[in-house]
Design an enzyme around this catalytic site. Structure first.
Site, PDB file in Angstrom:
ATOM      1  N   HIS A  24       0.694  -1.250  -0.127  1.00  0.00           N
ATOM      2  CA  HIS A  24      -0.144  -0.054   0.078  1.00  0.00           C
ATOM      3  C   HIS A  24       0.994   1.313   0.133  1.00  0.00           C
ATOM      4  O   HIS A  24       0.451   2.442   0.444  1.00  0.00           O
ATOM      5  CB  HIS A  24      -0.995   0.162   1.237  1.00  0.00           C
ATOM      6  CG  HIS A  24      -1.663  -1.117   1.446  1.00  0.00           C
ATOM      7  ND1 HIS A  24      -3.069  -1.330   0.803  1.00  0.00           N
ATOM      8  CD2 HIS A  24      -1.701  -2.299   2.172  1.00  0.00           C
ATOM      9  CE1 HIS A  24      -3.588  -2.524   0.959  1.00  0.00           C
ATOM     10  NE2 HIS A  24      -2.570  -2.972   1.902  1.00  0.00           N
TER      11      HIS A  24
ATOM     12  N   SER B  66      15.068  20.364 -16.451  1.00  0.00           N
ATOM     13  CA  SER B  66      13.988  21.292 -16.484  1.00  0.00           C
ATOM     14  C   SER B  66      14.410  22.320 -17.244  1.00  0.00           C
ATOM     15  O   SER B  66      15.609  22.985 -16.972  1.00  0.00           O
ATOM     16  CB  SER B  66      13.314  21.593 -15.263  1.00  0.00           C
ATOM     17  OG  SER B  66      12.420  22.621 -15.252  1.00  0.00           O
TER      18      SER B  66
END
Length: 447
Positions: free
Chosen positions: A141, A262
């Site tokens: 999870h 970026s």
């Protein structure tokens, strides 16, 4: 086909020239078979086999008039021959050349995919052996569970890819099938022996009962095999993407000198390769739908399959080939950070050892329910302290969880300090790694 995601080794099998070249190979095999059966004279057979050729430009020119690419192809080839051209495409229908030609393209392309998969498996095994005992936290999870090793994670990947390899090898048998059965597949104008001789020449098997096409469940098997493979590769890519998250930072795609992440933020080092793989896998899976829908053709044939096969067949192979090479590059050059793995393993102050303590208590006569209550209540204290920003070790240098357990009188009445401390031993969780690796890697090497 998007050239950005195409390798020449694969894409060359799916050019227009390659398509027609495959047809020509089939047609020549049929000519040789007719020659063996006594219909086509030796001299005419020799001329066709040695001289038959085509021009892509001429085919396109003829097709603009005929609106039929196979007829345009036949006409172009006939222009390269003399009177012997009367034997070209003799007793055949379009699907005999087209479907058998595609079988050759699929077979040769699948060979490349299978080699790609073997290459990927080698890279995974190499990194798995390298990190066989590199401790990290296992997650379910997305939440910390218990200690594992990064090598075990990679062993899972290897075992999964090995299943795909077997599937692809079996799929090779399914798709390596051709036909020369004539219109409606009734062999009225060509004997079964012709098909058998031609398929032997081409290295294919005859479709046992083709009606007029090679049945599209075979193509669907291929599409789903590639889709399943892509799904597993995406699974690996997604895990790498998670491990590269700044908050986790346990592994990272190799960041080359001069690379930029970026246009706005110079510090960025983004998982662009694995994100790309995720996108490519979605595309490959999408091709399974039209392939399965193509199975239901009208009666003996229609051409509702033809248009989308011109898209999905080349694109599925080309994209899968590119994706596998990209994933191989990611794994082979992956930067692994064992120190950060250990840091994250200790992030929850020893909570990863809770089950070990839980399983010791029944041995001391404690019920499962009471054991769970004792272990959980101390674990909840640790969660609360972590939420408050407290250090994960106490003033004695012990993990928070160990400290709480040692201070729990009910627990201490059942387990000694030595027994409790022994529950916090990482080696307990790696004792079966060798055996698991033998299951995975020795099993494969024994094949």
């Amino acid at each position: 086909m998007v050239e950005r995601y195409a390798r020449e080794e694969m894409s060359k099998h799916w050019t227009q020239h390659a398509r027609y070249a495959a047809w020509l190979e089939v047609e020549k095999a049929a000519v040789k078979a007719w020659n063996k059966l006594g219909l086509i004279p030796d001299e005419d057979c020799k001329k066709i086999v040695n001289n038959a050729t085509f021009s892509v430009e001429r085919i396109e020119e003829i097709e603009a008039v005929t609106k039929h690419d196979l007829i345009a192809f036949n006409t172009s080839v006939a222009e390269s021959l003399g009177k012997e051209s009367r034997w070209f495409h003799y007793g055949m229908t379009s699907s005999d050349a087209v479907d058998t030609g595609v079988a050759l393209q699929m077979r040769d392309s699948l060979k490349i995919i299978i080699d790609d998969v073997k290459m990927l498996m080698e890279s995974i095994e190499k990194r798995a052996q390298e990190h066989k005992f590199t401790l990290m936290v296992g997650r379910s999870h997305g939440i910390h569970g218990e200690p594992i090793t990064f090598g075990l994670t990679l062993a899972v990947w290897y075992d999964e890819v090995a299943r795909h390899l077997k599937n692809l090898e079996e799929t090779m048998e399914v798709i390596s099938v051709g036909q020369i059965s004539g219109a409606m597949g009734n062999f009225a104008h060509a004997p079964l022996e012709l098909e058998e001789l031609a398929m032997a020449e081409l290295g294919l098997k005859p479709e046992p009962c083709s009606n007029q096409v090679v049945h599209r469940d075979r193509y669907a098997r291929l599409a789903t095999a590639l889709a399943l493979l892509a799904s597993s590769v995406e699974k690996f890519a997604v895990q790498v993407r998670h491990l590269q998250r700044t908050e986790v930072y346990e592994a990272e795609e190799y960041f080359a000198k001069g690379q930029k992440g970026s246009s706005a933020m110079p510090h960025k080092r983004n998982p662009i390769l694995t994100e790309n793989i995720t996108g490519l896998a979605r595309t490959i899976r999408a091709y399974a739908a039209p392939a399965m829908e193509n199975v239901a053709l009208w009666h003996e044939r229609d051409i509702s399959h033809s248009s989308n096969e011109r898209f999905w067949l080349p694109d599925a192979f080309i994209t899968t080939d590119f994706m596998l090479h990209r994933m191989n590059n990611v794994i082979a050059n992956l930067t692994v950070m064992p120190e950060n793995m250990m840091k994250n393993l200790n992030l929850t102050g020893g909570l990863v050892f809770s089950q070990r303590v839980l399983l010791e208590l029944p041995k001391a006569g404690v019920s499962r329910e009471d054991a769970y209550r004792i272990v959980q209540r101390n674990a909840m204290k640790v969660w609360e302290e972590i939420q408050q920003g407290k250090p994960t070790v106490n003033e004695n240098g012990e993990s928070l969880y160990l400290g709480h357990l040692l201070a729990d009188d009910e627990l201490r009445a059942k387990l000694s300090e030595e027994q409790i401390r022994e529950c916090f031993n990482y080696e307990y969780y790696t004792k079966n790694v060798d055996a698991i690796f033998n299951r995975v890697f020795l099993k494969e090497s024994a094949k």
